[in-house]
Design a protein around this motif. Sequence first.
Motif, PDB file in Angstrom:
ATOM      1  N   LYS A  59     -31.568  53.480 -13.500  1.00  0.00           N
ATOM      2  CA  LYS A  59     -30.978  53.763 -12.193  1.00  0.00           C
ATOM      3  C   LYS A  59     -31.132  55.260 -11.938  1.00  0.00           C
ATOM      4  N   PHE A  60     -31.049  55.665 -10.679  1.00  0.00           N
ATOM      5  CA  PHE A  60     -30.952  57.088 -10.381  1.00  0.00           C
ATOM      6  C   PHE A  60     -29.546  57.539 -10.731  1.00  0.00           C
ATOM      7  N   ARG A  61     -29.430  58.698 -11.335  1.00  0.00           N
ATOM      8  CA  ARG A  61     -28.113  59.187 -11.708  1.00  0.00           C
ATOM      9  C   ARG A  61     -27.304  59.512 -10.466  1.00  0.00           C
ATOM     10  N   THR A  62     -25.994  59.327 -10.548  1.00  0.00           N
ATOM     11  CA  THR A  62     -25.113  59.590  -9.408  1.00  0.00           C
ATOM     12  C   THR A  62     -23.975  60.543  -9.766  1.00  0.00           C
ATOM     13  N   MET A  63     -23.884  60.950 -11.037  1.00  0.00           N
ATOM     14  CA  MET A  63     -22.784  61.813 -11.467  1.00  0.00           C
ATOM     15  C   MET A  63     -23.309  63.059 -12.158  1.00  0.00           C
ATOM     16  N   THR A  64     -22.506  64.106 -12.126  1.00  0.00           N
ATOM     17  CA  THR A  64     -22.837  65.341 -12.822  1.00  0.00           C
ATOM     18  C   THR A  64     -22.419  65.220 -14.290  1.00  0.00           C
ATOM     19  N   ASP A  65     -22.699  66.267 -15.060  1.00  0.00           N
ATOM     20  CA  ASP A  65     -22.280  66.307 -16.462  1.00  0.00           C
ATOM     21  C   ASP A  65     -21.083  67.236 -16.649  1.00  0.00           C
ATOM     22  N   ALA A  66     -20.248  67.378 -15.640  1.00  0.00           N
ATOM     23  CA  ALA A  66     -19.094  68.280 -15.699  1.00  0.00           C
ATOM     24  C   ALA A  66     -18.168  67.899 -16.859  1.00  0.00           C
ATOM     25  N   ARG A  79     -16.714  63.456 -11.504  1.00  0.00           N
ATOM     26  CA  ARG A  79     -18.147  63.742 -11.635  1.00  0.00           C
ATOM     27  C   ARG A  79     -18.993  63.067 -10.565  1.00  0.00           C
ATOM     28  N   LEU A  80     -18.407  62.105  -9.862  1.00  0.00           N
ATOM     29  CA  LEU A  80     -19.131  61.413  -8.805  1.00  0.00           C
ATOM     30  C   LEU A  80     -19.063  62.243  -7.524  1.00  0.00           C
ATOM     31  N   THR A  81     -20.174  62.872  -7.163  1.00  0.00           N
ATOM     32  CA  THR A  81     -20.218  63.736  -5.989  1.00  0.00           C
ATOM     33  C   THR A  81     -20.371  62.915  -4.704  1.00  0.00           C
ATOM     34  N   SER A  82     -20.245  63.588  -3.562  1.00  0.00           N
ATOM     35  CA  SER A  82     -20.430  62.901  -2.284  1.00  0.00           C
ATOM     36  C   SER A  82     -21.853  62.361  -2.169  1.00  0.00           C
ATOM     37  N   PHE A  83     -22.809  63.105  -2.697  1.00  0.00           N
ATOM     38  CA  PHE A  83     -24.194  62.630  -2.706  1.00  0.00           C
ATOM     39  C   PHE A  83     -24.322  61.380  -3.573  1.00  0.00           C
ATOM     40  N   GLY A  84     -23.674  61.405  -4.736  1.00  0.00           N
ATOM     41  CA  GLY A  84     -23.696  60.239  -5.614  1.00  0.00           C
ATOM     42  C   GLY A  84     -23.040  59.031  -4.976  1.00  0.00           C
ATOM     43  N   LYS A  85     -21.941  59.271  -4.249  1.00  0.00           N
ATOM     44  CA  LYS A  85     -21.261  58.173  -3.554  1.00  0.00           C
ATOM     45  C   LYS A  85     -22.170  57.552  -2.498  1.00  0.00           C
ATOM     46  N   THR A  86     -22.940  58.396  -1.835  1.00  0.00           N
ATOM     47  CA  THR A  86     -23.871  57.891  -0.820  1.00  0.00           C
ATOM     48  C   THR A  86     -24.959  57.037  -1.456  1.00  0.00           C
ATOM     49  N   LEU A  87     -25.472  57.488  -2.589  1.00  0.00           N
ATOM     50  CA  LEU A  87     -26.482  56.708  -3.296  1.00  0.00           C
ATOM     51  C   LEU A  87     -25.938  55.336  -3.673  1.00  0.00           C
ATOM     52  N   ARG A  88     -24.701  55.301  -4.151  1.00  0.00           N
ATOM     53  CA  ARG A  88     -24.102  54.030  -4.563  1.00  0.00           C
ATOM     54  C   ARG A  88     -23.794  53.143  -3.360  1.00  0.00           C
ATOM     55  N   ALA A  89     -23.264  53.747  -2.303  1.00  0.00           N
ATOM     56  CA  ALA A  89     -22.892  52.964  -1.123  1.00  0.00           C
ATOM     57  C   ALA A  89     -24.106  52.301  -0.495  1.00  0.00           C
ATOM     58  N   VAL A 180     -25.039  45.796   1.937  1.00  0.00           N
ATOM     59  CA  VAL A 180     -25.497  47.170   1.777  1.00  0.00           C
ATOM     60  C   VAL A 180     -25.329  47.952   3.071  1.00  0.00           C
ATOM     61  N   PHE A 181     -25.700  47.361   4.203  1.00  0.00           N
ATOM     62  CA  PHE A 181     -25.594  48.062   5.476  1.00  0.00           C
ATOM     63  C   PHE A 181     -24.143  48.330   5.867  1.00  0.00           C
ATOM     64  N   ARG A 182     -23.247  47.446   5.425  1.00  0.00           N
ATOM     65  CA  ARG A 182     -21.832  47.638   5.750  1.00  0.00           C
ATOM     66  C   ARG A 182     -21.103  48.462   4.703  1.00  0.00           C
ATOM     67  N   HIS A 183     -21.800  48.793   3.601  1.00  0.00           N
ATOM     68  CA  HIS A 183     -21.203  49.564   2.502  1.00  0.00           C
ATOM     69  C   HIS A 183     -19.958  48.876   1.957  1.00  0.00           C
ATOM     70  N   GLN A 184     -20.036  47.571   1.798  1.00  0.00           N
ATOM     71  CA  GLN A 184     -18.865  46.801   1.387  1.00  0.00           C
ATOM     72  C   GLN A 184     -18.738  46.728  -0.137  1.00  0.00           C
ATOM     73  N   GLY A 185     -17.492  46.837  -0.622  1.00  0.00           N
ATOM     74  CA  GLY A 185     -17.187  46.526  -2.005  1.00  0.00           C
ATOM     75  C   GLY A 185     -17.711  47.488  -3.042  1.00  0.00           C
ATOM     76  N   ALA A 192     -13.769  54.733  -9.574  1.00  0.00           N
ATOM     77  CA  ALA A 192     -14.994  55.117  -8.884  1.00  0.00           C
ATOM     78  C   ALA A 192     -15.828  53.893  -8.551  1.00  0.00           C
ATOM     79  N   THR A 193     -15.780  52.903  -9.390  1.00  0.00           N
ATOM     80  CA  THR A 193     -16.502  51.655  -9.108  1.00  0.00           C
ATOM     81  C   THR A 193     -15.619  50.468  -9.455  1.00  0.00           C
ATOM     82  N   MET A 194     -15.638  50.063 -10.721  1.00  0.00           N
ATOM     83  CA  MET A 194     -14.863  48.891 -11.147  1.00  0.00           C
ATOM     84  C   MET A 194     -14.129  49.239 -12.431  1.00  0.00           C
ATOM     85  N   GLU A 195     -12.864  48.832 -12.521  1.00  0.00           N
ATOM     86  CA  GLU A 195     -12.109  49.085 -13.746  1.00  0.00           C
ATOM     87  C   GLU A 195     -12.798  48.412 -14.931  1.00  0.00           C
ATOM     88  N   ALA A 196     -12.616  48.996 -16.109  1.00  0.00           N
ATOM     89  CA  ALA A 196     -13.248  48.446 -17.303  1.00  0.00           C
ATOM     90  C   ALA A 196     -12.691  47.062 -17.618  1.00  0.00           C
TER      91      ALA A 196
END
Length: 206
Positions: A59-66, A79-89, A180-185, A192-196
């Motif tokens: 996958k393309f990375r979406t988080m920094t190494d902070a 670590r999930l930046t706004s850019f990373g959130k856009t990639l995921r959405a 994907v177009f509705r950025h749902q779920g 950040a995504t889904m609980e473990a």
Amino acid sequence: MYRNYIKRILDVLLSGTGIVLLSPVYLVLWVLVRSKLGTPVLFKQDRPGKNEKIFKLYKFRTMTDARDGNGNLLPDEVRLTSFGKTLRATSLDELPELFNILKGDMSLVGPRPLLVKYLPLYNEFQRHRHDVTPGLTGWAQVNGRNTISWEDKFEKDVYYVEHLSFWLDLKILFLSVAVVFRHQGVNSGTDATMEAFTGTKPENKE
């Protein structure tokens, strides 16, 4: 016939075509990820595939190494930046998985490949999600994605395994475009995504 032969042929044809047509998008994303998030550009992780065979997912990375003062990685939400959130959405971070599909590790449609550490936690019913090749998108993804519970997710994964067909795959692909177009779920609401997954198992089913 479809499950054993035609599905794989379609995966090869569609993933190969997608890689060629999207090559300019791959190049742009590679440059953007490298400039905004650093290297490595690709996130690689072991995931269980069909019959629990382990493969390397791309996958393309979406988080920094902070990291904190002790050198530990900060929480995903930090670590999930706004850019990373856009990639995921937009699911653009998952485009490299087309190469996994071309290799045969994955299919266009199937239960999403989860973490290797979850394997010992599945009960007999949940383990059936590995009876088929994992997918780029699946029945659970078009029915709530990360907002539904783990139990619901596994219910839908096994439903797909038991009802796999060309028409169900086609329906899931069309619904995936809408999701994907509705950025749902994308987010669970508390992470950040889904609980473990902790191994909370629903009543075993025969």
